[in-house]
Each structure stands twice: as structure tokens, then as C-alpha cells.
Design a protein around this motif. Structure first.
Motif, PDB file in Angstrom:
ATOM      1  N   ALA A 226       0.836  -1.209   0.000  1.00 59.59           N
ATOM      2  CA  ALA A 226       0.000   0.000   0.000  1.00 59.59           C
ATOM      3  C   ALA A 226       0.866   1.253   0.000  1.00 59.59           C
ATOM      4  O   ALA A 226       0.547   2.239  -0.677  1.00 59.59           O
ATOM      5  N   ALA A 227       1.962   1.217   0.742  1.00 60.62           N
ATOM      6  CA  ALA A 227       2.865   2.366   0.786  1.00 60.62           C
ATOM      7  C   ALA A 227       3.497   2.619  -0.577  1.00 60.62           C
ATOM      8  O   ALA A 227       3.681   3.775  -0.993  1.00 60.62           O
ATOM      9  N   ILE A 228       3.844   1.552  -1.277  1.00 58.57           N
ATOM     10  CA  ILE A 228       4.446   1.691  -2.612  1.00 58.57           C
ATOM     11  C   ILE A 228       3.450   2.335  -3.572  1.00 58.57           C
ATOM     12  O   ILE A 228       3.798   3.250  -4.334  1.00 58.57           O
ATOM     13  N   LEU A 229       2.205   1.892  -3.552  1.00 56.28           N
ATOM     14  CA  LEU A 229       1.197   2.505  -4.418  1.00 56.28           C
ATOM     15  C   LEU A 229       0.968   3.965  -4.053  1.00 56.28           C
ATOM     16  O   LEU A 229       0.793   4.813  -4.930  1.00 56.28           O
ATOM     17  N   THR A 230       0.980   4.269  -2.759  1.00 63.19           N
ATOM     18  CA  THR A 230       0.826   5.661  -2.329  1.00 63.19           C
ATOM     19  C   THR A 230       1.946   6.533  -2.875  1.00 63.19           C
ATOM     20  O   THR A 230       1.708   7.639  -3.373  1.00 63.19           O
ATOM     21  N   ALA A 231       3.175   6.033  -2.814  1.00 61.58           N
ATOM     22  CA  ALA A 231       4.312   6.792  -3.332  1.00 61.58           C
ATOM     23  C   ALA A 231       4.217   6.974  -4.845  1.00 61.58           C
ATOM     24  O   ALA A 231       4.471   8.070  -5.368  1.00 61.58           O
ATOM     25  N   LEU A 232       3.841   5.915  -5.561  1.00 64.04           N
ATOM     26  CA  LEU A 232       3.734   6.016  -7.019  1.00 64.04           C
ATOM     27  C   LEU A 232       2.667   7.016  -7.441  1.00 64.04           C
ATOM     28  O   LEU A 232       2.820   7.695  -8.464  1.00 64.04           O
ATOM     29  N   ASP A 233       1.595   7.098  -6.687  1.00 64.04           N
ATOM     30  CA  ASP A 233       0.473   7.962  -7.054  1.00 64.04           C
ATOM     31  C   ASP A 233       0.625   9.385  -6.523  1.00 64.04           C
ATOM     32  O   ASP A 233      -0.223  10.244  -6.799  1.00 64.04           O
ATOM     33  N   PRO A 237       6.488  12.291  -5.853  1.00 64.25           N
ATOM     34  CA  PRO A 237       6.981  10.999  -5.382  1.00 64.25           C
ATOM     35  C   PRO A 237       8.457  11.052  -5.007  1.00 64.25           C
ATOM     36  O   PRO A 237       9.230  11.819  -5.592  1.00 64.25           O
ATOM     37  N   PRO A 238       8.875  10.240  -4.045  1.00 67.31           N
ATOM     38  CA  PRO A 238      10.286  10.201  -3.675  1.00 67.31           C
ATOM     39  C   PRO A 238      11.070   9.338  -4.662  1.00 67.31           C
ATOM     40  O   PRO A 238      10.494   8.523  -5.385  1.00 67.31           O
TER      41      PRO A 238
END
Length: 276
Positions: A226-233, A237-238
Motif C-alpha cells: 500500500a505504501a508503494i502505491l501511495t508513493a507512485l500515485d 513521489p520520492p
């Protein structure tokens, strides 16, 4: 948000599986690559028409051809996730040349080849995202993990350079997980180089941790995905995303140590220029 097409390597278990499930939960289509046929059959049953399972060994010289295959089937690849990997423990003196080269093929040369293969397609599409599954070991080190860390350091260096040289809308995300309950520490899951008694005190405890620590990791793979999808969206993004308190604390300590050395020896470093 429009449906995205994901290509996820190592999708049969662990973080790769969690990422695939998170993408499906977001309404996207997942092409899951794994070495074992049928590993994603249950997901295909749960998400009819949105799961495409392919067999792939990322260390094979033919692995990059899978990118063209996926684009031919689905029209594009919006997100490539280079996740396939394994845990390996051994001092450098214990690690054979074959073991070291295989690990670089798996963690560095394989992802590099797939990334290179997907870039022309993303250029034509006007953008995309590449997720490189690194590790806290891409920023920090530990006895017994020298070969593993070396592969992740290499992947991070390549990806940071890619983020500077690719200017056609591709996002790069380096993910640095700490210890997650993924099965990498299951009995027989980690690869252990042959032991030498000379390293019993330094590498021995790491072997013990890896072979007996399954089920004790603090990290939840579902929350990681979920964190990865949050970052991608994210609109901002970092480049790097540390996952887990252990990763954050370890990387922060490492960076502080590097900064301290840089400051302490700055006068020596700067004194190496030709005299005016």
C-alpha cells in the motif's frame, strides 16, 4: 485513475505477491512473472481477465523479451516492478565466484536488462514507472550480507543515474524494505554459503537469525505494498522509499555516520588540489 498494466517479477510470493494484490485491488491489470507455472492461478480466479501469469527467470539472457511479449498482449506496460530476488548469507571468503555472479545476475543485471527493455515502450507512451525493489541493505551493510548488499548498492546507483538521465516522464522508485514477514526466512528459503570456522563469531549470528527468525519480522507486506502505491500515485513521489522503522533508523544512522566522516576529514579531502 485509468487502469494500469503492471509487470511484476517474483510475483508468486512475498512483497511481489503483495504488490500484485494491491494493484489488482486498485483496479489495475497485473502480469505476474514467476519461475513456477501456476503460481498466480488463485489470483486469476479471483480477478477474471485482469491477471496474466508468465514464467520468467530474470537471470536468463532471453528475459528482456518478455517485455515485448507483454506489450504485444496488453498494448503497454505502465509499471515495471523488479522484485525477484533471494536472501544470501556468507562472508566474502565463504562465497564462491559462482554464487556472487548469480546474485548479481538476479539482483542487478536482470533488473537492468528489463528496465532497459521497457524504456523504449514507456518513451513512446509518454511515461510510466519503474519500481526497483532494493533493501535497507542498499544503504546499510552487515556482516554476512556483503554480496547481497553489493548487488543492492549497484541497483540503487544505476537507478539514481537513470532518474537523472531519463527525461520523458518515467518515474523511478527505489524501495528499501527492512525486515518483512515475506517467507524469505522460511526454513530453506535463504541461500547460505558454505561455513568457515574463522567467521563463526561475525557471520554465525547472522546465519542463526536468518534461519530461525521467520515470523518475527515486524513488517507487514500488505502495508508495504500500500505504501508503494501511495508513493507512485503521489504528486511529488520520492526517489527512495524506506519501509519499516528498522529501515528508517538504520539508514538514518548510516547517513549520519557518513556525514560525520565527511566533516571530520573534509580538510584532508579539500587539500588535494593543485596549489594555485
Amino acid at each position: 485513475m485509468a487502469e494500469r498494466i503492471w509487470l511484476v517479477t517474483g510475483a508468486s510470493s512475498g512483497l511481489g505477491r503483495a504488490i500484485a494484490e494491491a494493484a489488482l485491488g486498485a483496479g489495475d491489470t497485473v502480469v505476474g512473472a514467476a519461475r513456477r507455472a501456476g503460481a498466480l492461478d488463485d489470483l486469476a480466479d479471483a480477478y477474471p481477465g485482469r491477471v496474466d501469469s508468465i514464467r520468467l527467470d530474470v537471470t536468463s539472457p532471453d528475459a528482456p523479451s518478455v517485455v515485448d511479449e507483454v506489450v504485444a498482449r496488453h498494448g503497454r506496460i505502465d509499471v515495471l516492478v523488479n522484485n525477484a530476488g533471494r536472501t544470501q548469507v556468507g562472508a566474502l571468503e565463504e562465497t564462491t565466484s559462482e554464487e556472487l555472479r548469480y546474485l548479481f545476475d538476479l539482483h542487478f543485471f536482470g533488473p537492468a536488462a528489463l528496465t532497459k527493455a521497457v524504456l523504449p515502450h514507456m518513451r513512446r507512451a509518454g511515461g510510466g514507472a519503474v519500481v526497483q525493489m532494493s533493501s535497507v541493505g542498499g544503504q546499510t551493510t552487515s556482516s554476512g550480507f556483503g554480496a547481497y548488499c553489493a548487488t543492492k548498492f549497484a541497483l540503487e546507483g544505476l537507478t539514481q543515474s537513470l532518474a537523472q538521465e531519463v527525461d520523458f516522464g518515467v518515474r523511478f522508485l527505489i524501495v528499501e524494505p527492512g525486515a518483512f514477514r515475506t517467507g524469505l526466512f522460511n526454513p530453506g528459503a535463504a541461500y547460505l554459503s558454505a561455513e568457515m570456522p574463522e567467521y563463526a563469531d561475525t557471520v554465525g549470528p547472522i546465519r542463526q537469525y536468518v534461519t530461525t527468525g521467520d515470523g518475527e519480522q515486524a513488517g507487514d507486506p500488505v502495508k508495504a505494498a500500500a505504501a508503494i502505491l501511495t508513493a507512485l500515485d503521489s504528486d511529488d513521489p520520492p526517489l527512495r522509499l524506506a519501509l519499516g522503522a528498522d529501515a528508517v533508523d538504520g539508514i538514518r544512522t548510516e547517513l549520519a555516520g557518513r556525514g560525520s566522516d565527511l566533516t571530520a576529514w573534509e580538510h584532508v579531502s579539500r587539500a588535494t588540489a593543485f596549489d594555485a
